[in-house]
Design a protein around this motif. Structure first.
Motif, short mmCIF file in Angstrom:
data_model
loop_
_atom_site.label_atom_id
_atom_site.label_comp_id
_atom_site.label_asym_id
_atom_site.label_seq_id
_atom_site.Cartn_x
_atom_site.Cartn_y
_atom_site.Cartn_z
N ILE B 113 1.03 -1.45 -0.01
CA ILE B 113 -0.06 0.00 -0.06
C ILE B 113 0.83 1.28 -0.10
CG2 ILE B 113 -1.85 1.35 1.26
CD1 ILE B 113 -2.36 -1.31 2.63
N CYS B 114 0.88 1.92 -1.15
CA CYS B 114 1.56 3.16 -1.00
C CYS B 114 1.07 4.16 -0.25
CB CYS B 114 2.02 3.50 -2.61
SG CYS B 114 2.90 5.26 -2.68
N HIS B 115 1.55 4.76 0.46
CA HIS B 115 0.84 5.90 1.41
C HIS B 115 0.96 7.35 0.67
CE1 HIS B 115 4.84 6.52 2.75
NE2 HIS B 115 4.74 5.44 3.68
N ALA B 151 2.59 -1.10 4.35
CA ALA B 151 2.42 0.38 4.06
C ALA B 151 3.97 0.64 3.72
CB ALA B 151 2.01 1.23 5.09
N GLY B 152 4.10 1.55 2.61
CA GLY B 152 5.45 2.18 2.27
C GLY B 152 5.18 3.11 1.13
N THR B 153 6.32 2.95 0.19
CA THR B 153 6.58 3.88 -0.71
C THR B 153 6.64 3.16 -2.05
OG1 THR B 153 7.50 5.57 0.83
CG2 THR B 153 7.30 6.01 -1.42
N CYS B 154 5.83 3.45 -3.06
CA CYS B 154 5.97 2.70 -4.44
C CYS B 154 7.13 3.42 -5.02
CB CYS B 154 4.78 2.56 -5.17
SG CYS B 154 4.53 4.05 -5.88
N ALA B 155 7.67 2.54 -6.07
CA ALA B 155 9.05 3.16 -6.82
C ALA B 155 8.54 4.39 -7.69
CB ALA B 155 8.88 2.01 -8.07
N ARG B 158 8.92 7.14 -4.55
CA ARG B 158 10.32 7.36 -4.58
C ARG B 158 10.89 8.14 -5.47
NH1 ARG B 158 12.54 1.56 -3.47
NH2 ARG B 158 14.42 2.65 -2.94
#
Ligand SMILES: [Zn+2]
Ligand SMILES: [Zn+2]
Ligand SMILES: [Zn+2]
Ligand SMILES: [Zn+2]
Lengths: 162, 162
Positions: B113-115, B151-155, B158
């Motif tokens: 899940i890109c926050h 949860a995190g950040t997608c390419a 980024r």
DNA sequence: GTTGACATGTTATACTGTAACAGAATATCT
DNA sequence: AGATATTCTGTTACAGTATAACATGTCAAC
């Protein structure tokens, strides 16, 4: 160092266990100059009364039995504090809260949820997190907060089922 | 065979992508003699309009724009059907729903899940499940349904952040 | 003791999801 | 085709979870 895997045994002395949780919470909050007020302490006590998860409105019911039913927000604020201190975790799959058996130890959150007895365990397995981070990296995804909630059957309940 | 890792690229032709999702859903439901009624098809279409998750009440708002606001239960019933067919997944950490990019393929559910942009990807990494099952087994716990939402950040995000 | 930060109380409300029953549409069987 | 069973949808009402906004109270430091 957190133990890598924990699950509450059905026959442990929970009086003592609860006492340890509260004592550890007091120590931690004193160290951090965080204010474990009576209300917050009482909410923690209720959450830690068992190793099952408890819903916010069930906590309200328990508090109401003490006399004077608090508004929901009161309990949510106490829970927010307890979560900010790592004393309590929220389980998204249950909309419920559970006390942390390793409060104070930094650890990722991987929960084992027994759907028979309701008991909650925690894994703190670096391998799981590493495997997740690695798989995510394959699509360029950087992990911030992995949430892992594993439903299944605990050892006690499996024994009981045979 | 499901691909082990997927994340929607920001520049893909989503018109085409959406069309494929709907076509695949129709094919699958025909094969299974499951009834993809207009209501259900429309809900799937709305959920699949983007690769972000959408809340049930936002779906209701979208349906209301078609004319005639349906009751919540109507949408929940459609979502239940779509989930039973593996066309849509529910994200417990968001209380929201997302269309499955690999509908029909049997796969465990590990969500990215890109926050930042809200996009949802899926991992179907057997290694992750295996590692979880193994760690759980150390405390005698038998896994039934692992829930993994990362949860995190997608390419894309980024790249955009630098 | 005053000030400022934090904690709690009060009221109202938003968001998410289900129960129960009636009616409509679709499939199945003769 | 017509009767029957099943599934889907509509309608109404409600349950469960969580937060907003603002007032008041409490505590610690200055
Ligand atoms: Zn215990
Ligand atoms: Zn159990
Ligand atoms: Zn797409
Ligand atoms: Zn993104």
């Amino acid at each position: 160092m957190p133990r890598p895997h924990t699950f509450p045994s059905a026959d442990h002395d929970h009086r003592h266990c609860l006492d340890e949780i509260l004592t550890a919470a007091e120590r931690l909050c004193r160290q951090r100059r965080a204010r474990l007020t009576p209300r917050r302490r009482r909410v923690l006590e209720i959450v830690a009364e068992s190793h099952a998860a408890i819903g916010a409105y069930d906590i309200i019911d328990r508090l109401a039995a003490d006399g004077g039913r608090p508004a929901p927000i009161t309990v949510y604020r106490a829970l927010d504090f307890l979560m900010s201190q790592g004393l309590v975790h929220r389980l998204a799959s249950l909309n419920a809260y559970v006390s942390c058996p390793q409060a104070g130890a930094e650890h990722g959150a991987q929960f084992l949820i027994c759907h028979d007895c309701g008991a909650i365990g925690e894994l703190a397995d670096p391998g799981v997190e590493a495997r997740i981070a690695e798989a995510a990296a394959h699509v360029g995804f950087e992990v911030a907060m992995p949430l892992v909630e594993i439903a299944g059957t605990c050892a006690e309940c499996r024994r009981a089922a045979t």
